[in-house]
Design a protein around this motif. Structure first.
Motif, PDB file in Angstrom:
ATOM      1  N   ASN B  62     -27.737 -16.027 -28.253  1.00  8.95           N
ATOM      2  CA  ASN B  62     -28.419 -14.777 -28.612  1.00  8.95           C
ATOM      3  C   ASN B  62     -29.916 -15.003 -28.801  1.00  8.95           C
ATOM      4  N   ALA B 185     -20.917 -10.153 -33.116  1.00 10.98           N
ATOM      5  CA  ALA B 185     -21.686  -9.109 -32.445  1.00 10.98           C
ATOM      6  C   ALA B 185     -22.770  -9.697 -31.550  1.00 10.98           C
ATOM      7  N   GLY B 394     -30.150  -4.117 -25.497  1.00 12.91           N
ATOM      8  CA  GLY B 394     -30.412  -3.512 -26.809  1.00 12.91           C
ATOM      9  C   GLY B 394     -29.260  -2.636 -27.266  1.00 12.91           C
ATOM     10  N   ILE B 395     -28.762  -1.822 -26.341  1.00 15.98           N
ATOM     11  CA  ILE B 395     -27.665  -0.905 -26.701  1.00 15.98           C
ATOM     12  C   ILE B 395     -26.400  -1.698 -27.018  1.00 15.98           C
ATOM     13  N   THR B 397     -25.906  -4.687 -27.980  1.00 21.46           N
ATOM     14  CA  THR B 397     -25.922  -5.454 -29.222  1.00 21.46           C
ATOM     15  C   THR B 397     -25.532  -4.555 -30.392  1.00 21.46           C
ATOM     16  N   GLN B 398     -26.064  -3.332 -30.376  1.00 20.51           N
ATOM     17  CA  GLN B 398     -25.721  -2.407 -31.469  1.00 20.51           C
ATOM     18  C   GLN B 398     -24.268  -1.953 -31.363  1.00 20.51           C
ATOM     19  N   GLN B 401     -22.145  -4.550 -32.677  1.00 19.04           N
ATOM     20  CA  GLN B 401     -22.117  -4.593 -34.144  1.00 19.04           C
ATOM     21  C   GLN B 401     -21.120  -3.592 -34.705  1.00 19.04           C
TER      22      GLN B 401
END
Lengths: 288, 433
Positions: B62, B185, B394-395, B397-398, B401
């Motif tokens: 990461n 995540a 970016g998306i 990763t969220q 989570q």
């Protein structure tokens, strides 16, 4: 008394340092402000023009914003509570004459010298790991089911890790304050028949209030921007995304520099609100 | 004999002296995976051949991804070579951020690179990164536990079979968990695994109009199945486990099955690292009968950021590290099981490599993955465990989570999916889709 001449000489000599320091602060601040009004997406060609307050509105309306403010305040509050209470307790304890006092004091202070990344890694892998961690083995030894600390009690775990690091700082400041307490006053109170709890409540604690103020102020400033511990342990999952972490995510993970910069401006505002608030409430103690 | 050695030494010295005049020190960012660590150990061979020195910056997956992305997008110039994957290469190549690798010498034999890898690391037919190793994903399982459970692993199992076997293998009292899967995540961690898994359940990230699809039944089925399975048969704290954590658990003998990168096969069968080295079997990643399996396609590749001052030396390194000779070098030093797999056709034609127990399954897994048609229903993106658009990292990763929090029991699968749907829609709208 300084003459007019020596005063201007001093100003000239100080100027480079002042300019350097100002630049040090102003350049990043100006750039943050500049980018916060731009649509700046490095992966989509970079600068895509001015967008006014769009980034500010978007950052505030994002579903992650309020939870991140809440997480930040919870961590700051939790760590302050633990470090101040335990700090007072430890300071009182360390103030007692005991064998090997010097070594004990060094041991208590030691965690402060461990880098945040290292301590977070140690806590994560050696203590809190639910299969191989020390806690898991302890739990199993007593026949209990190991706890997945970092996912089931994520915020609490981070508060614990950060408190462990900051406790020595609080203890050190409070111990110094306790040592400056006039022992005659305590003895007089004891002779008057005041029980230990009353002596602590009416003499020691008021004497410590100024040191506690310093601890709260300094720790708050540092804890508002807490990052490394979260990055290493949960990477912002399980509700541990603080405001700093959210900004990091917007700028570096989503590669949206404008949006992240707007978040940066909000963080500056929040930090100032908290600072002013603290100065008002606890700053009075410093004047006294 | 002495004369021969002396002559050899003199020649080496001359070569070294002549190259040393142009010797450079190149900085390489790479991931802390076993094959890369091995490459670092063999760097002396490269230095001896070319005179160039190498400085390594080795990072966790990461972290590496964020570091190199930031460096290249901000034109930081910290690295002369970056280890990147199939996701970044076409996007960065299109932006003109990478040096094209279309002038590699004939002896390098570009045509020997597996077409799936070459395609994934190119933009508009130009190769922008050379694959160090390629991978798909597959099931690695404990043959002894399978036998104990009275089951036999088919070569191409279904999710139903895998889940059933995992539950039967689980013996939590003895710290044996039926299945280990990624829960940590990150877009390259749990998001990659669950995305590949969702393909086999008929789910997809976006429909053909780029509308997010997390509100679909197929996604609900995927996530619920995943969470239930890990709750019943996974290790405690699965939501913190990524590739390396699961590798360690499997090597300690705590996982009955592990579905992950094919490249892990050499680590779990290596007796010096793995306590279960002689009890590991391999099978294709599972499916649900809808025509897509849940295996991915990935290559860790070496690329040169445009603007580096040391392009020539960097190219020499890439030629060295991704060549057939390098494979021979690793085989000589560490044995054939440890060579970087999945990048070159010739490796799978090599008689020495054919006997390796996981070679066949690795190749089959790689060949069965089609990044151009990754899902049951059509999609507008390329990529199996990712969608090759700049916003994806970016998306995802969220989204990862949210999935991770659902696995940890902090929210239900439905809540996680609703949040994933909302945040993906937000970000896609912000990006102008």
């Amino acid at each position: 008394m300084a003459t007019q001449h020596s005063r201007s000489a001093a100003r000239i000599m100080m100027a480079p340092a002042v300019i350097l320091l100002l630049g040090w602060m102003l350049v990043p601040l100006t750039m943050t402000l500049y980018f916060s009004f731009k649509k700046y997406l490095p992966l989509r060609g970079g600068d895509l023009g001015w967008v006014g307050f769009d980034n500010y509105a978007r950052f505030l309306s994002s579903s992650a914003f309020w939870p991140s403010v809440q997480a930040t305040l919870t961590i700051v509050g939790g760590v302050l509570l633990i470090t101040v209470i335990l700090g007072v307790f430890l300071a009182l304890l360390l103030n007692q004459p005991m064998w090997g006092q010097g070594i004990v004091r060094i041991l208590v202070i030691a965690p402060f010298f461990v880098m945040p990344t290292v301590s977070a890694l140690v806590w994560k892998n050696m203590f809190m790991d639910p299969v191989n961690g020390l806690f898991a083995h302890l739990w199993k030894a007593f026949g209990a089911e190991p706890v997945s600390w970092l996912s089931e009690a994520s915020l609490q775990s981070i508060i614990l890790i950060v408190s462990w690091q900051w406790l020595p700082f609080a203890t050190l400041i409070l111990l110094t304050a306790i040592q400056s307490l006039d022992s005659e006053q305590l003895e007089a109170a004891e002779m008057d028949g005041a029980p230990p709890v009353a002596r602590f409540g009416y003499i020691t604690l008021p004497h410590l209030s100024r040191a506690i103020t310093v601890v709260v102020l300094i720790q708050t400033i540092f804890l508002l921007s807490i990052f490394a511990e979260i990055f290493v342990t949960t990477q912002g999952s399980f509700g541990t995304k603080t405001l700093t972490y959210l900004i990091y995510q917007r700028v570096l993970e989503s590669q949206n520099v404008g949006l992240g910069s707007a978040g940066g401006v909000y963080a500056i505002i929040l930090a100032n609100i908290v600072a002013i608030f603290l100065m008002r409430i606890v700053g009075k103690n410093l004047d006294a | 004999m002495y004369l021969k050695s002396a002559l050899r030494a003199a020649t080496a010295l001359t070569v070294f002296a002549s190259t040393a005049a142009f010797a450079e020190t190149i900085t390489i960012a790479t991931v802390n995976n076993g094959d890369m660590i091995r490459m670092q150990g063999l760097t002396e061979d490269f230095t001896a051949k070319t005179g160039h020195e190498v400085e390594w910056v080795t990072l966790e997956e990461n972290v590496l991804r964020q570091r190199v992305t930031t460096d290249i997008s901000a034109k930081g110039g910290q690295f002369d070579i970056m280890t990147i994957g199939m996701y970044e290469t076409p996007i960065w190549g299109k932006n003109g951020w990478l040096v094209p690798l279309n002038d590699l010498p004939a002896e390098y034999d570009v045509d020997d690179i597996l077409p799936a890898m070459r395609g994934g690391l190119s933009h508009d037919g130009t190769l922008f990164a050379a694959p160090f190793y390629g991978e798909s994903s597959m099931i690695m399982y404990r043959t002894d536990l399978m036998e104990k459970a009275g089951l036999e692993m088919p070569a191409a199992p279904t999710w139903e079979f895998v889940a059933d076997a995992a539950r039967q293998m689980t013996d939590k009292g003895n710290e044996t968990y039926g299945i280990c899967l990624r829960g940590k995540a990150g877009w390259g961690e749990n998001a990659a695994f669950i995305t590949a898994m969702s393909n086999s359940f008929g789910a997809r990230w976006f429909d053909e109009n780029w509308a997010p699809q997390f509100d679909s039944e197929a996604w609900s089925n995927t996530l619920n199945f995943y969470i239930n399975l890990l709750n019943d048969a996974g290790p405690p704290g699965a939501s913190n486990n990524g590739f390396n954590e699961n590798l360690s658990l499997f090597q300690q003998g705590k996982c009955g099955m592990w579905i992950d990168a094919t490249v892990a096969a050499s680590f779990v069968t290596n007796p010096s690292d793995s306590t279960v080295a002689d009890k590991v079997g391999f099978a294709l990643a599972p499916d649900t009968g809808l025509g897509k399996r849940s295996n991915w396609l990935w290559a860790w590749a070496l690329a040169i950021p445009a603007g580096t001052q040391k392009e020539a030396a960097a190219k020499e390194f890439i030629e060295w590290a991704t060549s057939k000779d390098y494979i021979e070098l690793v085989a000589e030093n560490e044995g054939w099981a440890n060579v970087p797999p999945g990048a070159r056709i010739s490796l799978y034609e090599n008689a020495n490599y054919k006997d390796i127990p996981f070679a066949k399954m690795t190749l089959e897994s790689i060949l069965s993955a089609d990044p151009n048609n990754p899902t049951v229903d059509p999609v507008p993106y390329v990529g199996i465990q990712f969608a090759a658009i700049p916003e994806f990292a970016g998306i995802a990763t969220q989204v990862g989570q949210e999935f991770s929090a659902a696995l940890a029991g902090q929210q239900t699968a439905e809540e996680a999916l609703a949040k994933a749907q909302a945040l993906t829609a937000d970000e896609m709208e912000a990006a102008g889709y």
